[in-house]
Design a protein around this motif. Structure first.
Motif, PDB file in Angstrom:
ATOM      1  N   TYR A   1       0.855  -1.185   0.000  1.00 46.16           N
ATOM      2  CA  TYR A   1       0.000   0.000   0.000  1.00 46.16           C
ATOM      3  C   TYR A   1       0.890   1.233   0.000  1.00 46.16           C
ATOM      4  N   LYS A   2       0.307   2.335  -0.439  1.00 50.09           N
ATOM      5  CA  LYS A   2       1.061   3.579  -0.584  1.00 50.09           C
ATOM      6  C   LYS A   2       0.765   4.528   0.566  1.00 50.09           C
ATOM      7  N   LYS A   3       1.832   5.098   1.125  1.00 54.26           N
ATOM      8  CA  LYS A   3       1.707   6.200   2.072  1.00 54.26           C
ATOM      9  C   LYS A   3       2.102   7.430   1.272  1.00 54.26           C
ATOM     10  N   ARG A   4       1.143   8.260   1.024  1.00 59.37           N
ATOM     11  CA  ARG A   4       1.349   9.413   0.155  1.00 59.37           C
ATOM     12  C   ARG A   4       2.555  10.245   0.592  1.00 59.37           C
ATOM     13  N   GLY A   5       3.441  10.468  -0.361  1.00 59.34           N
ATOM     14  CA  GLY A   5       4.622  11.287  -0.114  1.00 59.34           C
ATOM     15  C   GLY A   5       5.751  10.561   0.596  1.00 59.34           C
ATOM     16  N   ILE A   6       5.524   9.315   0.990  1.00 64.38           N
ATOM     17  CA  ILE A   6       6.553   8.571   1.721  1.00 64.38           C
ATOM     18  C   ILE A   6       7.049   7.372   0.915  1.00 64.38           C
ATOM     19  N   GLY A   7       6.110   6.566   0.390  1.00 64.67           N
ATOM     20  CA  GLY A   7       6.511   5.396  -0.392  1.00 64.67           C
ATOM     21  C   GLY A   7       5.543   4.244  -0.246  1.00 64.67           C
ATOM     22  N   MET A   8       5.993   3.087  -0.660  1.00 67.00           N
ATOM     23  CA  MET A   8       5.193   1.866  -0.619  1.00 67.00           C
ATOM     24  C   MET A   8       5.606   1.019   0.575  1.00 67.00           C
ATOM     25  N   PHE A   9       4.602   0.365   1.173  1.00 66.33           N
ATOM     26  CA  PHE A   9       4.835  -0.448   2.361  1.00 66.33           C
ATOM     27  C   PHE A   9       4.114  -1.778   2.250  1.00 66.33           C
ATOM     28  N   VAL A  10       4.639  -2.775   2.973  1.00 68.18           N
ATOM     29  CA  VAL A  10       4.046  -4.112   2.984  1.00 68.18           C
ATOM     30  C   VAL A  10       2.816  -4.093   3.888  1.00 68.18           C
ATOM     31  N   THR A  11       1.708  -4.638   3.391  1.00 63.78           N
ATOM     32  CA  THR A  11       0.469  -4.667   4.169  1.00 63.78           C
ATOM     33  C   THR A  11       0.542  -5.713   5.281  1.00 63.78           C
ATOM     34  N   GLN A  12      -0.301  -5.523   6.277  1.00 67.18           N
ATOM     35  CA  GLN A  12      -0.447  -6.525   7.339  1.00 67.18           C
ATOM     36  C   GLN A  12      -0.984  -7.817   6.727  1.00 67.18           C
TER      37      GLN A  12
END
Length: 119
Positions: free
Chosen positions: A62-73
């Motif tokens: 999932y995307k955190k706007r302005g920060i990057g992509m992260f692995v979902t739970q």
């Protein structure tokens, strides 16, 4: 690591998925950016983005706007289950069918597998 066997964006997606399954990328961990993939693998950033977006569509990132992509739970569970099903279809079903054709019972087959894994 990138080769001509399949589209590059799919290989990028598989690399990330492998890291998620193996625990290299933990839940909520940040994934390298498309630019980092592009520089490291010498590919177009749009190609890297296509691979990453595929994992977003699959619900693994999932995307955190302005920060990057992260692995979902819970991300490691879905691809692991999918791969287990594929493993069953590609390897176990043909193996057991051939064992049956050869008159190899399940106990003997398990013993053969155990012996093979010890070698």
């Amino acid at each position: 690591m990138i080769d001509d066997s399949k589209p590059i964006f799919m290989q990028i997606a598989e690399l990330i998925e492998n890291d998620i399954i193996s625990g290299v990328l933990a839940e909520e961990a940040q994934v390298p950016s498309t630019n980092e993939f592009a520089v490291f693998y010498r590919i177009n950033p749009a190609t890297a983005a296509k691979g990453i977006n595929r994992l977003v569509e699959d619900g693994l990132l999932y995307k955190k706007r302005g920060i990057g992509m992260f692995v979902t739970q819970g991300a490691p569970t879905r691809p692991r289950e999918k791969r287990r099903e594929k493993f069953q279809q590609q390897f176990i079903a043909p193996l057991t069918a051939e064992a049956s054709n050869l008159g190899i019972g399940i106990d003997e087959l398990v013993a053969m597998i155990r012996t093979g894994s010890e070698a």
